[in-house]
Design an enzyme around this catalytic site. Structure first.
Site, PDB file in Angstrom:
ATOM      1  N   LYS A  29       0.841  -1.200   0.000  1.00  0.00           N
ATOM      2  CA  LYS A  29       0.000   0.000   0.000  1.00  0.00           C
ATOM      3  C   LYS A  29       0.875   1.249   0.000  1.00  0.00           C
ATOM      4  CE  LYS A  29      -3.643  -0.100   2.722  1.00  0.00           C
ATOM      5  NZ  LYS A  29      -4.500  -0.251   3.931  1.00  0.00           N
TER       6      LYS A  29
ATOM      7  N   GLY B  78      -7.905   5.602  -2.365  1.00  0.00           N
ATOM      8  CA  GLY B  78      -8.665   5.283  -3.565  1.00  0.00           C
ATOM      9  C   GLY B  78      -8.161   4.077  -4.322  1.00  0.00           C
ATOM     10  N   GLY B  79      -7.376   3.218  -3.664  1.00  0.00           N
ATOM     11  CA  GLY B  79      -6.876   2.026  -4.331  1.00  0.00           C
ATOM     12  C   GLY B  79      -5.630   2.258  -5.165  1.00  0.00           C
TER      13      GLY B  79
ATOM     14  N   HIS C 290     -14.954  -4.119   4.855  1.00  0.00           N
ATOM     15  CA  HIS C 290     -14.461  -2.752   5.019  1.00  0.00           C
ATOM     16  C   HIS C 290     -15.559  -1.942   5.694  1.00  0.00           C
ATOM     17  CE1 HIS C 290     -12.202   0.848   3.118  1.00  0.00           C
ATOM     18  NE2 HIS C 290     -13.012   1.297   4.051  1.00  0.00           N
TER      19      HIS C 290
ATOM     20  N   HIS D   8      -9.973  -2.228  -5.093  1.00  0.00           N
ATOM     21  CA  HIS D   8      -9.831  -1.518  -3.820  1.00  0.00           C
ATOM     22  C   HIS D   8     -10.567  -0.181  -3.821  1.00  0.00           C
ATOM     23  CE1 HIS D   8      -6.909  -4.571  -2.846  1.00  0.00           C
ATOM     24  NE2 HIS D   8      -6.204  -4.241  -3.901  1.00  0.00           N
TER      25      HIS D   8
ATOM     26  N   ARG E   1     -11.111  14.294   5.760  1.00  0.00           N
ATOM     27  CA  ARG E   1     -11.946  15.097   4.867  1.00  0.00           C
ATOM     28  C   ARG E   1     -13.355  14.508   4.847  1.00  0.00           C
ATOM     29  NH1 ARG E   1     -12.334  11.240   1.068  1.00  0.00           N
ATOM     30  NH2 ARG E   1     -10.481  10.040   0.508  1.00  0.00           N
TER      31      ARG E   1
END
Length: 653
Positions: A158, A164-165, A208, A235, A297
């Site tokens: 990661k 955002g994948g 998730h 993802h 955010r």
């Protein structure tokens, strides 16, 4: 309350912020790039300021241009929305230094939670459970590979600065690690300017689940319950809902407490989301979830929370930014009913969900009871290759989960979209999937059942109706140029029912021969401009005219039907038969072959980057490279040739 706000964003989130700001009496100021000069958010705002060329790196991501627009218009505050500069600590600091209120958390909080490795260390100290993995500074490939071995496969690579994948790869075997690492680092560098990665254990059957938090920057924080975002592809979230299926009061309390502890650890101000990965192999447990990251955010899926709590999170943001303090205490926030959101994208499920661009010839997303539509485009708008290809968010709310899903499915049935490829039919299939209906799915569902979720096509019977309308428009004797009824030389006398002939058409750009019945010189089928159920037998869809184009619409799919001049088509096919074309507009970041190279079917020929995601172009068959039409670093248009393979007989001679 603040007097005015400049929205440092575009599209649906800019439109959504403008609606709340206007209700609260704030003067609204939009910014726009050259590509967005006619955009909906520009027309909705009280004022609008141009900030540069179409690429976001030259407009929406240039903080100084945003600040200059705020100074020139006298904006009291800047709302960053999500994406772009929303999690940029330096921009938040620059706003404060300019005497402009940043509607979001402090720069210190953004920095503390912005890098995944540091955030995980901070969460461990705050007593929040984290996923096992390596979150250190060393980035040598061999060292990271060793850490992956120690953690145990499968693992996730990661991007440290990711989201955002992007910059994320699942690795199941050690032999795949080096290639996956290089690809993740390259993508992370392109998307975030930071190639660093971390390694985490991949949780099998993961769910998730994220918690919406809100702080006032004075040490107080609350949560507004959870959202389940387990339906994902690459993802990236596809379907989000609240409350999470199978959530128990005990687990919700544990997750909520952990999320509030995380927010308080950085003295958080404004809206934020704590994302957890949960063990989905059985029922959700208070000891079966781990911290992944915090998004400092507003989230794309915030409408789900708004519908089940009855709160306007953007209003909360403005009130806290105005210094009013927390709007409600924890005991004053309650859940009501169930909400589900899907993201309607301009992308092609039949080609691996590659982004699709072009003009929206038709966009009709009707509301209805329990339906909310958030969009930043309308009929006639251009879906640009420069930005995220989202068309709209469709959100449903009902007294329970079944009714919310039913309302969403009904909204799909009433929706009409024509122009770029889109994922409406895929979303319709996903919402109808038995595992989704039962609430027993995990993040791997879409990948496991992708073939089923993307199967189906507009039926021949439905396609026949616009073909008939094109060949012989209702009430006329017109014929299209380059095509003639093969029976036209005979009389209208019919002994054995209607005559039949094959009409060559293109359906979504692909050639097809449609059989039409003829009676007295007229083709069967309804007129293209009625918008009603077509009269052809077996038709289950609709025929809709959008400008000069005619579309067959069925099951969420809309395909343009055009007549074909067969001689011209044959010439076109002969000219470009060997060319492998770009599936989307983008930047060429790698070219792997040269003329004369012999390649096997499936071999990578080039890599195109679009929307900061990499897409490999591969050989459709064995062959010899005859020509390469692109170069690394250049741009390529959708449908433009990338590589040509010699014809098979030439390659074997």
């Amino acid at each position: 309350m603040l007097e005015s706000v400049l929205i440092a964003n575009r599209g649906e989130i800019a439109c959504r912020i403008i609606k709340t700001a206007r209700r609260l009496g704030l003067r609204t100021i939009a910014v726009y790039s050259q590509a967005d000069r006619d955009a909906l958010h520009v027309r909705m705002a009280d004022e609008a300021v141009a900030i540069g060329p179409a690429p976001s790196s030259e407009s929406y991501l240039v903080g100084e241009r945003i600040l200059d627009a705020a100074r020139r218009t006298g904006a009291a505050s800047i709302h960053p929305g999500y994406g772009f500069l929303s999690e940029n600590a330096a921009f938040a600091e620059a706003c404060t230094a300019a005497g402009i209120v940043f509607v979001g958390p402090s720069a210190a909080a953004i920095r503390a939670m912005g890098l995944k490795d540091g955030a995980k260390s901070l969460m461990e100290k705050a007593g929040v459970p984290v996923v096992p993995g390596y979150h250190g500074d060393r980035q040598e490939a061999e060292f990271l590979k060793q850490k992956a071995y120690e953690i145990g496969y499968p693992v996730l690579i990661k991007a440290v600065a990711g989201g955002g994948g992007k910059g994320m790869r699942r690795v199941d075997k050690a032999i795949e690690f080096e290639a996956a690492l290089a690809s993740a680092q390259r993508e992370a560098k392109s998307a975030f300017g930071d190639a660093r990665v971390l390694i985490e254990k991949f949780v099998l059957n993961p769910r998730h689940i994220e918690i919406q938090v809100f702080g006032d920057g004075r040490g107080n924080a609350v949560h507004l319950f959870e959202r389940d975002c387990s339906a994902q592809r690459r993802h990236q979230k596809v379907l989000e809902e609240a409350p999470a299926p199978g959530m128990t009061a005990e687990t919700r309390a544990a997750m909520g407490a952990a999320a509030v502890a995380a927010a308080k650890a950085v003295n958080y101000a404004g809206a934020g989301t704590i994302e957890f990965i949960a063990d989905g192999s059985g029922s959700l447990r208070p000891d079966g979830f781990w911290f992944m990251e915090m998004n400092t955010r507003l989230q794309v899926e915030h409408p789900v929370t708004e519908l089940v709590t009855g709160q306007d999170l953007v209003e909360w943001q403005f009130r806290v930014a105005s210094g009013e303090g927390m709007p409600l205490g924890q005991d004053e926030i309650s859940l009501s009913g169930h909400a589900v959101e899907v993201r309607l994208y301009a992308e092609d499920p039949d080609t691996g969900f590659l982004p699709s661009t072009g003009r929206l010839d038709l966009l009709d997303l009707p509301g209805g009871e329990g339906i909310r539509i958030d969009t930043g485009v309308e009929t006639g708008a251009e879906i640009s290759a420069f930005y995220d290809p989202m068309i709209a968010k469709i959100i449903s709310h009902g007294p329970d989960r079944a009714s919310a899903l039913d309302r969403l499915a009904a909204a799909f049935d009433r929706s009409l979209i024509a122009g770029p490829k889109n994922n409406l039919a895929f979303l319709s299939a996903l919402v109808a999937h038995p595992e989704v209906r039962a609430g027993g799915f995990d993040t791997g569902l879409i990948d496991r059942d992708l073939a089923v979720l993307t199967s189906g096509a507009v039926s021949d019977a439905t396609i026949a109706a616009p073909a008939a309308a094109l060949v012989a428009p209702a009430g006329t004797d017109n014929e299209p140029a380059g095509w003639r009824d093969p029976f036209a030389a005979t009389s209208g006398f019919e002994m054995a029912g209607p005559r039949r002939s094959g009409v060559p058409v293109e359906v979504g750009g692909e050639p097809r021969l449609v059989t039409l019945g003829w009676r007295g010189g007229q083709a069967g089928g309804s007129g293209p401009d009625t918008g009603q159920e077509a009269a052809t037998a077996g038709v289950t869809g609709r025929v809709v005219r959008a400008g000069a184009d005619v579309y067959a619409i069925e099951g969420g799919r809309a395909v343009r039907v055009t007549l074909v001049d067969q001689l011209s088509r044959a010439a076109d096919d002969a000219e470009g038969a060997a060319a492998i074309k770009a599936p989307m507009h983008g930047k060429v970041i790698a070219v792997d072959v040269a003329p004369g190279d012999v390649v096997a079917k499936g071999a990578r020929l080039a890599v195109v980057e679009a929307m900061k995601m990499e897409h490999a172009i591969t050989a459709p068959r064995d062959g010899t490279v005859e020509a390469v039409f692109v170069s690394e670093g250049g741009q390529v248009d959708q449908g433009a040739p990338v590589v040509a393979l010699a014809e098979e007989e030439e390659a074997s001679s």
